[in-house]
Scaffold this motif. Structure first.
Motif, PDB file in Angstrom:
ATOM      1  N   UNK A  96       0.802  -1.214   0.000  1.00  0.00           N
ATOM      2  CA  UNK A  96       0.000   0.000   0.000  1.00  0.00           C
ATOM      3  C   UNK A  96       0.843   1.276   0.000  1.00  0.00           C
ATOM      4  N   UNK A  97       2.052   1.245   0.541  1.00  0.00           N
ATOM      5  CA  UNK A  97       2.894   2.442   0.538  1.00  0.00           C
ATOM      6  C   UNK A  97       3.325   2.756  -0.893  1.00  0.00           C
ATOM      7  N   UNK A  98       3.969   1.792  -1.543  1.00  0.00           N
ATOM      8  CA  UNK A  98       4.438   2.018  -2.915  1.00  0.00           C
ATOM      9  C   UNK A  98       3.269   2.262  -3.866  1.00  0.00           C
ATOM     10  N   UNK A  99       2.184   1.526  -3.680  1.00  0.00           N
ATOM     11  CA  UNK A  99       1.039   1.695  -4.569  1.00  0.00           C
ATOM     12  C   UNK A  99       0.388   3.059  -4.360  1.00  0.00           C
ATOM     13  N   UNK A 141      -4.416  -3.289  -1.851  1.00  0.00           N
ATOM     14  CA  UNK A 141      -5.834  -2.914  -1.912  1.00  0.00           C
ATOM     15  C   UNK A 141      -6.156  -1.792  -0.933  1.00  0.00           C
ATOM     16  N   UNK A 142      -5.284  -1.546   0.046  1.00  0.00           N
ATOM     17  CA  UNK A 142      -5.481  -0.465   1.014  1.00  0.00           C
ATOM     18  C   UNK A 142      -4.882   0.859   0.548  1.00  0.00           C
ATOM     19  N   UNK A 143      -4.360   0.903  -0.661  1.00  0.00           N
ATOM     20  CA  UNK A 143      -3.685   2.102  -1.164  1.00  0.00           C
ATOM     21  C   UNK A 143      -4.686   3.180  -1.551  1.00  0.00           C
ATOM     22  N   UNK A 144      -4.245   4.433  -1.440  1.00  0.00           N
ATOM     23  CA  UNK A 144      -5.038   5.543  -1.968  1.00  0.00           C
ATOM     24  C   UNK A 144      -4.115   6.720  -2.287  1.00  0.00           C
ATOM     25  N   UNK A 162      -5.410  -0.769  -9.827  1.00  0.00           N
ATOM     26  CA  UNK A 162      -5.707  -1.332  -8.514  1.00  0.00           C
ATOM     27  C   UNK A 162      -6.661  -2.520  -8.589  1.00  0.00           C
ATOM     28  N   UNK A 163      -7.474  -2.558  -9.636  1.00  0.00           N
ATOM     29  CA  UNK A 163      -8.404  -3.686  -9.787  1.00  0.00           C
ATOM     30  C   UNK A 163      -7.671  -5.012  -9.991  1.00  0.00           C
ATOM     31  N   UNK A 164      -6.404  -4.949 -10.364  1.00  0.00           N
ATOM     32  CA  UNK A 164      -5.600  -6.163 -10.562  1.00  0.00           C
ATOM     33  C   UNK A 164      -4.785  -6.542  -9.322  1.00  0.00           C
ATOM     34  N   UNK A 165      -4.828  -5.698  -8.309  1.00  0.00           N
ATOM     35  CA  UNK A 165      -4.013  -5.917  -7.110  1.00  0.00           C
ATOM     36  C   UNK A 165      -4.483  -7.159  -6.359  1.00  0.00           C
TER      37      UNK A 165
END
Length: 188
Positions: A94-97, A160-163, A110-113
């Motif tokens: 989630x940090x890098x994403x 999946x927790x990335x934003x 992100x849908x592929x994560x």
């Protein structure tokens, strides 16, 4: 960088740390010959590169009389990642994403994560924000990397927790810290 643990992923190129260290030393030596005596090495491959960069920096400072600082995002952000609610340092987590979502949103799908949560490993947790991080890092085995690749495409962590909003705060924090390093070097 040095990526033997990623060789299970097609297209990975790994360079031995001693080659990277010697090449970086030669670059520093060239810059010093041209009158630059304050150098910042910016690490783009997390913890795996830190050791050879430290050896190179020490050699350059001892032999060339220059000042070398290492800027590593994982260490330079450890004071903010918990505040942002990020999980442990991993790979494409989630940090890098989040960072990529803030800087290069068109490159993130992100849908592929696929999440691959990091399990706590006492004494050998490789995360600067982890209170008991021992920095006794040895890259994972090919078998471990292959299992991660099969499970999640190579991710370790929870993308999946990335934003993007937290990614921007993270990015701005890194830039602010890099500016501080530059300003400190200017006063030395």
């Amino acid at each position: 960088g040095w990526s033997p643990h990623h060789m299970v992923l097609p297209g990975t190129i790994t360079i031995r740390p001693e080659v990277l260290s010697e090449m970086t030393y030669d670059i520093i030596e060239s810059l010093v010959a041209h009158g630059l005596n304050k150098i910042i090495l910016i690490n783009g491959h997390r913890i795996v590169n830190v050791v050879w960069m430290q050896l190179c920096a020490q050699k350059a400072q001892s032999k060339l009389g220059c000042i070398v600082k290492i800027f590593d995002p994982a260490y330079m952000s450890k004071d903010i990642v918990k505040e942002l609610g990020f999980g442990p340092v991993g790979h494409a987590e989630e940090i890098e994403t989040s960072h990529m979502m803030a800087r290069f949103p068109d490159m993130v799908h992100l849908e592929k994560a696929v999440d691959n949560p990091i399990k706590d490993t006492p004494l050998y947790s490789v995360d600067p924000t982890y209170e008991h991080d021992t920095l006794c890092y040895v890259p994972s085995s090919l078998a471990h990397a292959k299992a991660a690749a099969e499970k999640s495409g190579g991710c370790t962590g929870e993308p999946s927790n990335a934003d993007a909003e937290r990614g921007k705060i993270y990015h701005d924090h890194l830039v602010s810290n890099l500016v501080k390093v530059v300003e400190q070097l200017q006063s030395e």
